[in-house]
Design a protein around this motif. Structure first.
Motif, short mmCIF file in Angstrom:
data_model
loop_
_atom_site.label_atom_id
_atom_site.label_comp_id
_atom_site.label_asym_id
_atom_site.label_seq_id
_atom_site.Cartn_x
_atom_site.Cartn_y
_atom_site.Cartn_z
N LEU A 28 0.83 -1.21 0.00
CA LEU A 28 0.00 0.00 0.00
C LEU A 28 0.86 1.26 0.00
O LEU A 28 0.56 2.24 -0.71
CB LEU A 28 -0.93 0.00 1.22
CG LEU A 28 -2.07 -1.03 1.20
CD1 LEU A 28 -2.84 -0.99 2.52
CD2 LEU A 28 -3.01 -0.81 0.03
N GLY A 29 1.95 1.23 0.77
CA GLY A 29 2.86 2.37 0.76
C GLY A 29 3.49 2.58 -0.60
O GLY A 29 3.64 3.72 -1.08
N HIS A 30 3.85 1.48 -1.25
CA HIS A 30 4.44 1.57 -2.59
C HIS A 30 3.41 2.11 -3.58
O HIS A 30 3.75 2.93 -4.45
CB HIS A 30 4.91 0.17 -3.02
CG HIS A 30 5.56 0.14 -4.37
ND1 HIS A 30 6.78 0.74 -4.62
CD2 HIS A 30 5.16 -0.40 -5.55
CE1 HIS A 30 7.11 0.55 -5.88
NE2 HIS A 30 6.14 -0.14 -6.47
N LEU A 31 2.17 1.68 -3.44
CA LEU A 31 1.11 2.18 -4.31
C LEU A 31 0.96 3.69 -4.17
O LEU A 31 0.80 4.42 -5.17
CB LEU A 31 -0.20 1.48 -3.98
CG LEU A 31 -1.38 1.67 -4.92
CD1 LEU A 31 -1.09 1.07 -6.29
CD2 LEU A 31 -2.65 1.06 -4.33
N LEU A 32 1.02 4.18 -2.94
CA LEU A 32 0.94 5.62 -2.71
C LEU A 32 2.12 6.35 -3.34
O LEU A 32 1.95 7.40 -3.97
CB LEU A 32 0.90 5.91 -1.21
CG LEU A 32 -0.42 5.60 -0.51
CD1 LEU A 32 -0.24 5.66 1.01
CD2 LEU A 32 -1.51 6.57 -0.96
N ASP A 68 -6.15 9.32 -0.12
CA ASP A 68 -6.68 9.37 1.24
C ASP A 68 -7.33 8.04 1.62
O ASP A 68 -7.19 7.56 2.75
CB ASP A 68 -7.71 10.50 1.37
CG ASP A 68 -7.09 11.89 1.26
OD1 ASP A 68 -5.86 12.00 1.48
OD2 ASP A 68 -7.82 12.85 0.96
N PHE A 69 -8.03 7.44 0.68
CA PHE A 69 -8.69 6.15 0.92
C PHE A 69 -7.65 5.07 1.21
O PHE A 69 -7.81 4.26 2.13
CB PHE A 69 -9.55 5.78 -0.28
CG PHE A 69 -10.51 4.66 -0.03
CD1 PHE A 69 -11.84 4.92 0.27
CD2 PHE A 69 -10.11 3.33 -0.08
CE1 PHE A 69 -12.74 3.89 0.52
CE2 PHE A 69 -10.99 2.30 0.16
CZ PHE A 69 -12.31 2.57 0.47
N ILE A 70 -6.59 5.04 0.41
CA ILE A 70 -5.54 4.03 0.59
C ILE A 70 -4.88 4.20 1.96
O ILE A 70 -4.60 3.21 2.66
CB ILE A 70 -4.49 4.14 -0.54
CG1 ILE A 70 -5.13 3.76 -1.88
CG2 ILE A 70 -3.29 3.22 -0.25
CD1 ILE A 70 -4.28 4.11 -3.09
N ARG A 71 -4.65 5.44 2.35
CA ARG A 71 -4.08 5.68 3.69
C ARG A 71 -5.02 5.16 4.77
O ARG A 71 -4.57 4.61 5.79
CB ARG A 71 -3.80 7.17 3.89
CG ARG A 71 -2.70 7.73 2.99
CD ARG A 71 -2.38 9.17 3.36
NE ARG A 71 -1.44 9.74 2.40
CZ ARG A 71 -1.78 10.55 1.39
NH1 ARG A 71 -3.07 10.89 1.22
NH2 ARG A 71 -0.88 11.01 0.56
N GLY A 72 -6.32 5.34 4.57
CA GLY A 72 -7.28 4.85 5.54
C GLY A 72 -7.27 3.33 5.64
O GLY A 72 -7.35 2.76 6.75
N VAL A 73 -7.13 2.63 4.51
CA VAL A 73 -7.05 1.17 4.52
C VAL A 73 -5.78 0.73 5.27
O VAL A 73 -5.81 -0.20 6.07
CB VAL A 73 -7.06 0.61 3.09
CG1 VAL A 73 -6.77 -0.90 3.09
CG2 VAL A 73 -8.40 0.88 2.41
N ALA A 74 -4.68 1.44 5.00
CA ALA A 74 -3.42 1.10 5.69
C ALA A 74 -3.55 1.29 7.19
O ALA A 74 -3.09 0.44 7.99
CB ALA A 74 -2.30 1.96 5.13
N GLN A 75 -4.20 2.36 7.61
CA GLN A 75 -4.39 2.58 9.05
C GLN A 75 -5.23 1.49 9.68
O GLN A 75 -4.96 1.03 10.81
CB GLN A 75 -5.05 3.95 9.28
CG GLN A 75 -4.12 5.14 9.07
CD GLN A 75 -2.96 5.13 10.06
OE1 GLN A 75 -3.11 4.77 11.22
NE2 GLN A 75 -1.79 5.53 9.57
N SER A 76 -6.25 1.02 8.96
CA SER A 76 -7.10 -0.04 9.51
C SER A 76 -6.33 -1.35 9.65
O SER A 76 -6.63 -2.15 10.56
CB SER A 76 -8.33 -0.25 8.61
OG SER A 76 -7.96 -0.85 7.38
N MET A 77 -5.32 -1.58 8.82
CA MET A 77 -4.50 -2.79 8.94
C MET A 77 -3.58 -2.73 10.15
O MET A 77 -3.20 -3.74 10.72
CB MET A 77 -3.66 -2.99 7.67
CG MET A 77 -4.43 -3.47 6.48
SD MET A 77 -3.34 -3.87 5.09
CE MET A 77 -4.56 -4.30 3.85
N LYS A 78 -3.20 -1.51 10.52
CA LYS A 78 -2.29 -1.34 11.67
C LYS A 78 -3.03 -1.46 12.98
O LYS A 78 -2.41 -1.70 14.02
CB LYS A 78 -1.62 0.03 11.59
CG LYS A 78 -0.70 0.22 10.40
CD LYS A 78 -0.17 1.64 10.36
CE LYS A 78 0.69 1.90 9.13
NZ LYS A 78 1.16 3.31 9.07
N ALA A 79 -4.34 -1.27 12.93
CA ALA A 79 -5.13 -1.26 14.19
C ALA A 79 -5.16 -2.63 14.85
O ALA A 79 -5.13 -3.65 14.18
CB ALA A 79 -6.54 -0.76 13.88
#
Length: 285
Positions: free
Chosen positions: A191-195, A274-285
């Motif tokens: 996801l980070g690479h995609l961003l 912004d959506f991709i960042r939100g998905v990444a944050q949900s994976m860290k939770a």
């Protein structure tokens, strides 16, 4: 004139376009051969991509066929002048021919638009993510086959950096963002690479959220590859046996309409990031 053992997709495409030119005039192979001052076998083998043709011959044949589209004829002549082997030829015999044809198609693309439902776009995959995707192949790849598949996948990414790199729009479904191939760590890295890749001038990543609802006819990864003229566009879809290629005019028109509809339901690039960042944050939770 020597016959090719295994014409590439690009060589076959040039031949098929020569056939279309002839058929639009209503000429049979025999009639065309007589008009062109050659024999029926030469015309037939050239149209099948088994014989190479020069740019001068393409222009001469197009003139005999009274083709009025100069840009189209010149695009075909450019295809005929292509004589060098691309990097993908290093993999011939190791990978299915369609994988090589896909790399060749991307190399010559003017623009690319793709829809990805379950996977990240191949041109934007990190090595760890690609390795995790290949780990799901049935039957499992041998270590050497895996090495070659990964090497080919990663070299395809170079098309984004070459001179005259294609303009790319990647339509990525939310399902692909949330699939954790390789586990959360690999998924987060991807996801980070995609961003990062979405910040390129020639790359736009647009997310299709679940909330966008359904859309037509896209059940697998699909790429619409724009050629130098619309007649030379190609659609590539994934199948169980490798990439499949579509260039029939009516089907190209339909795929353009489908992709237009899908893109209209996607988020713009900024909202997508912004959506991709939100998905990444949900994976860290």
């Amino acid at each position: 004139m020597a016959s090719r053992k295994s014409p590439t997709a690009r060589q076959r495409r040039l031949g098929s376009e020569l056939r279309k030119l002839r058929e639009r005039t209503g000429l049979s192979l025999t009639e065309a051969a007589a008009a062109l001052g050659t024999d029926r076998t030469t015309v037939s083998n050239s149209e099948a991509g088994r014989f190479g043709v020069s740019a001068a011959r393409v222009r001469a044949w197009a003139g005999h066929y009274a083709c009025p589209d100069a840009a189209y004829v010149e695009a075909l002549a450019d295809m005929a002048e292509e004589r060098t082997n691309g990097w993908w030829e290093d993999y011939r015999g190791d990978l299915v021919a369609g994988a090589l044809d896909l790399a060749e198609l991307e190399h010559h693309a003017v623009a690319i638009r793709s829809v990805q439902i379950m996977y990240m776009p191949g041109l934007l995959q990190k090595e760890e993510y690609a390795r995790a995707v290949y780990a799901e192949v049935v039957p499992p790849l041998t270590p050497e086959r895996l090495r070659r598949q990964l090497s080919h996948r990663l070299r395809r990414r170079d098309v984004l950096d070459k001179d005259g790199a294609p303009s790319c729009v990647f339509l990525v479904h939310e399902a692909a963002l949330r699939m954790t191939f390789g586990g959360p760590g690999v998924a987060l890295g991807q996801l980070g690479h995609l961003l990062d890749e979405s910040e390129r001038d020639n790359v736009a990543v647009r997310v299709i959220p679940f909330a966008a609802g359904g859309f037509p006819e896209i059940g697998s990864s699909t790429q619409y590859v724009h050629g130098p003229v619309p007649q030379l566009d190609t659609v590539q879809t994934d199948t169980a046996t490798g990439p499949a290629f579509i260039d029939a005019e009516t089907r190209l028109t339909n795929y353009r309409a489908v992709l237009d509809r899908v893109e209209s339901r996607s988020l713009d690039p900024k909202r997508s990031r912004d959506f991709i960042r939100g998905v990444a944050q949900s994976m860290k939770a």
